[in-house]
Design a protein around this motif. Sequence first.
Motif, PDB file in Angstrom:
ATOM      1  N   ALA A 115       0.842  -1.208   0.000  1.00 16.01           N
ATOM      2  CA  ALA A 115       0.000   0.000   0.000  1.00 16.01           C
ATOM      3  C   ALA A 115       0.880   1.262   0.000  1.00 16.01           C
ATOM      4  N   LEU A 116       1.952   1.197   0.782  1.00 18.25           N
ATOM      5  CA  LEU A 116       2.882   2.333   0.884  1.00 18.25           C
ATOM      6  C   LEU A 116       3.513   2.645  -0.477  1.00 18.25           C
ATOM      7  N   ARG A 117       3.946   1.593  -1.168  1.00 17.56           N
ATOM      8  CA  ARG A 117       4.621   1.794  -2.462  1.00 17.56           C
ATOM      9  C   ARG A 117       3.620   2.246  -3.532  1.00 17.56           C
ATOM     10  N   ALA A 118       2.384   1.684  -3.475  1.00 21.96           N
ATOM     11  CA  ALA A 118       1.377   2.076  -4.473  1.00 21.96           C
ATOM     12  C   ALA A 118       1.027   3.550  -4.281  1.00 21.96           C
ATOM     13  N   ARG A 119       0.867   3.961  -3.021  1.00 24.69           N
ATOM     14  CA  ARG A 119       0.574   5.376  -2.755  1.00 24.69           C
ATOM     15  C   ARG A 119       1.742   6.256  -3.212  1.00 24.69           C
ATOM     16  N   GLY A 120       2.957   5.759  -2.932  1.00 27.06           N
ATOM     17  CA  GLY A 120       4.153   6.512  -3.333  1.00 27.06           C
ATOM     18  C   GLY A 120       4.219   6.733  -4.841  1.00 27.06           C
ATOM     19  N   ALA A 121       3.637   5.789  -5.591  1.00 29.44           N
ATOM     20  CA  ALA A 121       3.658   5.913  -7.057  1.00 29.44           C
ATOM     21  C   ALA A 121       2.440   6.697  -7.559  1.00 29.44           C
ATOM     22  N   GLY A 122       1.630   7.206  -6.627  1.00 33.35           N
ATOM     23  CA  GLY A 122       0.553   8.108  -7.034  1.00 33.35           C
ATOM     24  C   GLY A 122      -0.826   7.487  -7.095  1.00 33.35           C
ATOM     25  N   ALA A 123      -0.967   6.256  -6.587  1.00 38.03           N
ATOM     26  CA  ALA A 123      -2.292   5.621  -6.635  1.00 38.03           C
ATOM     27  C   ALA A 123      -3.171   6.107  -5.486  1.00 38.03           C
ATOM     28  N   ASN A 124      -4.479   6.057  -5.706  1.00 36.78           N
ATOM     29  CA  ASN A 124      -5.445   6.187  -4.611  1.00 36.78           C
ATOM     30  C   ASN A 124      -5.639   4.774  -4.089  1.00 36.78           C
ATOM     31  N   VAL A 125      -5.313   4.566  -2.822  1.00 40.57           N
ATOM     32  CA  VAL A 125      -5.319   3.193  -2.306  1.00 40.57           C
ATOM     33  C   VAL A 125      -6.546   2.947  -1.429  1.00 40.57           C
ATOM     34  N   ILE A 126      -7.223   1.847  -1.699  1.00 37.37           N
ATOM     35  CA  ILE A 126      -8.320   1.390  -0.830  1.00 37.37           C
ATOM     36  C   ILE A 126      -7.869   0.080  -0.194  1.00 37.37           C
ATOM     37  N   VAL A 127      -8.019  -0.032   1.115  1.00 38.49           N
ATOM     38  CA  VAL A 127      -7.626  -1.251   1.826  1.00 38.49           C
ATOM     39  C   VAL A 127      -8.878  -2.024   2.221  1.00 38.49           C
ATOM     40  N   THR A 128      -8.850  -3.350   2.049  1.00 38.89           N
ATOM     41  CA  THR A 128      -9.914  -4.192   2.611  1.00 38.89           C
ATOM     42  C   THR A 128      -9.297  -5.063   3.702  1.00 38.89           C
ATOM     43  N   GLU A 129     -10.015  -5.289   4.762  1.00 41.07           N
ATOM     44  CA  GLU A 129      -9.510  -6.073   5.911  1.00 41.07           C
ATOM     45  C   GLU A 129     -10.656  -6.825   6.564  1.00 41.07           C
ATOM     46  N   ILE A 130     -10.302  -7.812   7.388  1.00 38.21           N
ATOM     47  CA  ILE A 130     -11.314  -8.468   8.222  1.00 38.21           C
ATOM     48  C   ILE A 130     -10.987  -8.248   9.705  1.00 38.21           C
ATOM     49  N   ASP A 131      -9.782  -7.733   9.985  1.00 39.37           N
ATOM     50  CA  ASP A 131      -9.336  -7.517  11.367  1.00 39.37           C
ATOM     51  C   ASP A 131      -9.551  -6.040  11.715  1.00 39.37           C
ATOM     52  N   PRO A 132     -10.386  -5.744  12.723  1.00 42.87           N
ATOM     53  CA  PRO A 132     -10.686  -4.329  13.020  1.00 42.87           C
ATOM     54  C   PRO A 132      -9.445  -3.513  13.366  1.00 42.87           C
ATOM     55  N   LEU A 133      -8.483  -4.134  14.051  1.00 37.30           N
ATOM     56  CA  LEU A 133      -7.280  -3.387  14.430  1.00 37.30           C
ATOM     57  C   LEU A 133      -6.483  -2.972  13.191  1.00 37.30           C
ATOM     58  N   LYS A 134      -6.305  -3.922  12.291  1.00 31.76           N
ATOM     59  CA  LYS A 134      -5.537  -3.631  11.064  1.00 31.76           C
ATOM     60  C   LYS A 134      -6.298  -2.606  10.215  1.00 31.76           C
ATOM     61  N   ALA A 135      -7.617  -2.754  10.190  1.00 33.76           N
ATOM     62  CA  ALA A 135      -8.423  -1.812   9.404  1.00 33.76           C
ATOM     63  C   ALA A 135      -8.292  -0.397   9.983  1.00 33.76           C
ATOM     64  N   LEU A 136      -8.269  -0.313  11.310  1.00 36.38           N
ATOM     65  CA  LEU A 136      -8.124   0.987  11.976  1.00 36.38           C
ATOM     66  C   LEU A 136      -6.756   1.600  11.670  1.00 36.38           C
ATOM     67  N   GLU A 137      -5.730   0.755  11.696  1.00 34.81           N
ATOM     68  CA  GLU A 137      -4.387   1.242  11.343  1.00 34.81           C
ATOM     69  C   GLU A 137      -4.388   1.802   9.921  1.00 34.81           C
ATOM     70  N   ALA A 138      -4.995   1.051   8.998  1.00 37.09           N
ATOM     71  CA  ALA A 138      -5.019   1.490   7.595  1.00 37.09           C
ATOM     72  C   ALA A 138      -5.747   2.823   7.484  1.00 37.09           C
TER      73      ALA A 138
END
Length: 447
Positions: free
Chosen positions: A253-276
Amino acid sequence: MTTTARTAASDIKDLALAPEGRRRTEWAERSMPVLRLIRERFTRERPLQARRLSACLHVTTETANLAVTLQAGGADVVLCASNPLSTQDDVAAHLVKDHGIKVFAIKGEDHTTYYEHIRAALAHRPDVTMDDGADLVGALHMIALNRLDDLAPPVRRWIETLSGADRQALVAGVIGSTEETTTGVIRLKAMARDGVLQFPVIAVNDSDTKHLFDNRYGTGQSTLDGILRATNLLVAGSTVVVAGYGWCGRGFALRARGAGANVIVTEIDPLKALEAQMDGYRVAPMAEAARLGDVFVTLTGNTHVIRVEHMRAMKDGAVLANSGHFNVEIDLDGLKQAAQGPTRVREFVNEWRLGGKRLFVLADGRLINLAAAEGHPASVMDMSFANQALAAEHVVRHAKQLGKDVHRIPRELDAEIARLKLAAMGVAIDTLTPEQQKYLTSWEMGT
Ligand SMILES: NC(=O)c1ccc[n+]([C@@H]2O[C@H](COP(=O)([O-])OP(=O)(O)OC[C@H]3O[C@@H](n4cnc5c(N)ncnc54)[C@H](O)[C@@H]3O)[C@@H](O)[C@H]2O)c1
């Protein structure tokens, strides 16, 4: 025109590729100073003397440097592929020709050949195994538990020629094992939990100097590299959906954003989703992200994360790739049933037609960074494979004391790898003063 170089000792694509494999392996070696130091010590001390070691790893330039290090330590090494698409044929040729290491791996091998190669690694009758995804250990356990129907046919046919005693001796001969990746460690911990693990295993992935760097920065960079080599898409301004915000997902996600993408994250873990979310990404369920993404990448270690219902919602021209260990994260069987295709439109790119839309699946859903690019950069594999080499040594030295469980290498060794890596990078850090040391270990001082 190339020929398959199949001998009793090896099965590789073409021995004539060895010079290129040697040049590329030497190039990688320049970025692997920690492994080099270990190799120098192994050459002096020979801690793996006369050990038979079977390794099931991605056959890359970095793995070649590991294999040579293990050989320098005295091991008799057999190497087979841990993925049908990740082998670098020139590297396989180099190991056979220049080091006499037995290699069973051909890029693009079919399922039968893949397991024929696993069989060859088992037929080496290893004392120590080294896995990336637990395929060797998995097969050994099916043999131990006499679940022969769960073995792939090439392995099963061979096992059926062995007596019961011989089969048990094959498993009992393994004093211990090492495992490289998250998915393999999950499988091994399940075996330990069910009380069926037959020998100790060192989870290399659990070392901080492995997952914090290899999974995050290695997968992050090489996944983007694989997608770009396969498609030559412009990342800037596109919407990239990242499934899974674990170590690999956050790196990518970090590298995709660095290259100019709009990044959407999908997760099933609330903690990881909150971090994202707090790292500044948009977080959404796949059902919603499916409508928005231009490129979808799975990095979860889970199965069927992208299903046909999601694919039906995707835009015309959406690109789907996986960088998790197994090719199960995108439901390709479901796609096969629901869609027309595939048409190969470019190397590593298959077009499928689903409800009037085109979807492009990269590398048949196999690890995109290893299939279409070269895997992780050597500098990060330096730490992962320093861990592998030290884990093999640890198993040999301490097999009797280690229980039949999943262990990590001692934290001092993990810290030592970080120290050596920093030194090799020319980075100095501070040390605690005696006053600070005392402060950090006392409880008397307050406001
Ligand atoms: N491509 C490579 O070279 C490479 C390198 C290292 C690891 N791997 C593999 O990548 C995978 C991920 O490894 P990791 O170390 O990041 O693991 P991790 O456990 O740190 O992260 C996985 C994440 O996926 C999430 N997840 C699980 N199911 C999900 C679902 N249905 N939808 C969305 N998210 C979901 C989990 O909650 C977790 O946060 C594993 O299969 C691992 O073996 C690949």
